[in-house]
Motif scaffolding. Structure first.
Motif, PDB file in Angstrom:
ATOM      1  N   VAL A   1       0.820  -1.187  -0.025  1.00 22.77           N
ATOM      2  CA  VAL A   1      -0.188   0.064   0.180  1.00 22.77           C
ATOM      3  C   VAL A   1       0.881   1.161  -0.028  1.00 22.77           C
ATOM      4  CG1 VAL A   1      -1.660   1.319   1.200  1.00 22.77           C
ATOM      5  CG2 VAL A   1      -2.021  -1.005   1.195  1.00 22.77           C
ATOM      6  N   GLN A   2       1.793   1.295   0.695  1.00 23.73           N
ATOM      7  CA  GLN A   2       2.990   2.394   0.769  1.00 23.73           C
ATOM      8  C   GLN A   2       3.572   2.683  -0.460  1.00 23.73           C
ATOM      9  OE1 GLN A   2       5.732   1.120   4.057  1.00 23.73           O
ATOM     10  NE2 GLN A   2       4.805   2.929   5.223  1.00 23.73           N
TER      11      GLN A   2
ATOM     12  N   GLU B   1       2.456   1.448  -3.421  1.00 23.64           N
ATOM     13  CA  GLU B   1       1.345   1.985  -4.431  1.00 23.64           C
ATOM     14  C   GLU B   1       1.084   3.699  -4.208  1.00 23.64           C
ATOM     15  OE1 GLU B   1      -0.401   0.839  -6.887  1.00 23.64           O
ATOM     16  OE2 GLU B   1       0.640  -1.048  -6.903  1.00 23.64           O
ATOM     17  N   TYR B   2       0.860   4.176  -2.956  1.00 21.73           N
ATOM     18  CA  TYR B   2       0.706   5.269  -2.632  1.00 21.73           C
ATOM     19  C   TYR B   2       1.829   6.266  -3.077  1.00 21.73           C
ATOM     20  CZ  TYR B   2      -0.528   9.663  -0.020  1.00 21.73           C
ATOM     21  OH  TYR B   2      -1.049  11.169   0.199  1.00 21.73           O
ATOM     22  N   GLU B   3       3.040   5.932  -2.963  1.00 17.64           N
ATOM     23  CA  GLU B   3       4.143   6.664  -3.404  1.00 17.64           C
ATOM     24  C   GLU B   3       3.840   6.906  -4.758  1.00 17.64           C
ATOM     25  OE1 GLU B   3       8.799   7.122  -2.923  1.00 17.64           O
ATOM     26  OE2 GLU B   3       7.801   5.410  -2.111  1.00 17.64           O
TER      27      GLU B   3
ATOM     28  N   ASN C   1       1.499   6.523  -7.088  1.00 14.36           N
ATOM     29  CA  ASN C   1       0.199   7.147  -7.436  1.00 14.36           C
ATOM     30  C   ASN C   1       0.357   8.806  -7.099  1.00 14.36           C
ATOM     31  OD1 ASN C   1      -0.762   4.867  -8.527  1.00 14.36           O
ATOM     32  ND2 ASN C   1      -1.798   4.278  -6.845  1.00 14.36           N
ATOM     33  N   HIS C   2       1.038   9.241  -6.203  1.00 14.12           N
ATOM     34  CA  HIS C   2       1.042  10.560  -5.573  1.00 14.12           C
ATOM     35  C   HIS C   2       2.168  11.205  -5.744  1.00 14.12           C
ATOM     36  CE1 HIS C   2      -2.573   8.535  -3.983  1.00 14.12           C
ATOM     37  NE2 HIS C   2      -3.158   9.831  -4.070  1.00 14.12           N
ATOM     38  N   THR C   3       3.199  10.669  -6.272  1.00 15.19           N
ATOM     39  CA  THR C   3       4.485  11.575  -6.617  1.00 15.19           C
ATOM     40  C   THR C   3       4.861  11.585  -7.932  1.00 15.19           C
ATOM     41  OG1 THR C   3       5.804   9.528  -5.829  1.00 15.19           O
ATOM     42  CG2 THR C   3       5.118  10.818  -4.129  1.00 15.19           C
TER      43      THR C   3
ATOM     44  N   THR D   1       6.307   0.484  -9.416  1.00 12.06           N
ATOM     45  CA  THR D   1       6.403   1.244  -8.264  1.00 12.06           C
ATOM     46  C   THR D   1       7.766   1.829  -8.313  1.00 12.06           C
ATOM     47  OG1 THR D   1       7.217  -0.753  -7.228  1.00 12.06           O
ATOM     48  CG2 THR D   1       4.948  -0.370  -7.106  1.00 12.06           C
TER      49      THR D   1
END
Length: 206
Positions: free
Chosen positions: A135-136, A138-140, A142-144, A164
């Protein structure tokens, strides 16, 4: 496993684990010289004709013509020799490292003689840790927006959009490795181009 792969994943190539093969070569033949030669034949990207020539040369030189394990491995050469596997995509994997890595990871959570409910609870905890890390990532992703640093920025940008950040590091390493290559010639065929490359150095040092 071989029969199951043929049935369930009929379109996949079944490659034997290089690490286990090397261990088996030493255990069955018990000669360091053969194990070393076997590893070279297994991993070197030669032609099939060169492989067969070098294989029989090693077998005859070491007097292994009657060794049953050697005979069996030659019969299975299309599942382990790089010469016969060229052109098949394995994502850089030659061993069962992913399974072994997962086993090693799970051993940090579970011990021998656990009661069933303890085993389930600890496996759940191990899987949660894996999920949380994914999840970490994926978040990084999608949002960086990473800074493009290589000379092939279009490829690097595309990789940053589908992989990723951890995988992007590998892609960058491959791109940087490409920068050390120079093209010697290009042979055009009906459906493709065949490039001959060498690492950057003076031609006389090839």
């Amino acid at each position: 496993m071989s029969e199951v792969i043929k049935t369930v994943m009929s379109g996949c190539a079944h490659r034997l684990c290089c690490w286990h093969l090397e261990q088996n070569a030493q255990a069955n033949v018990k000669r360091n010289e053969f194990t070393s030669k076997f590893r070279q034949l297994m991993l070197n990207p030669m032609s099939t004709e060169e492989f067969d020539r070098d294989w029989f040369s090693v077998v005859y030189d070491l007097g292994l013509e009657q060794n049953s394990w050697v005979e069996k491995m030659y019969a299975k050469r299309r599942k382990w020799a790089e010469a016969y596997l060229k052109g098949t995509f394995f994502a850089g994997m030659r061993t069962t490292q992913r399974c072994e890595s997962l086993n090693s990871y799970l051993r940090r959570f579970v011990k021998h003689k656990l009661k069933l409910y303890d085993f389930i609870r600890k496996i759940h905890r191990a899987m949660y840790c894996i999920w949380h890390k994914e999840v970490q990532d994926e978040y990084e992703t999608n949002h960086t927006a990473p800074v493009l640093t290589t000379h092939l920025q279009s490829i690097e940008k595309h990789a940053s959009e589908i992989y990723t950040r951890n995988v992007l590091k590998w892609v960058r390493m491959e791109i940087l490795g490409e920068a050390t290559l120079i093209m010697l010639e290009c042979a055009k065929t009906v459906n493709s181009n065949i490039y001959t490359l060498m690492k950057f150095q003076h031609p006389e040092q090839k």
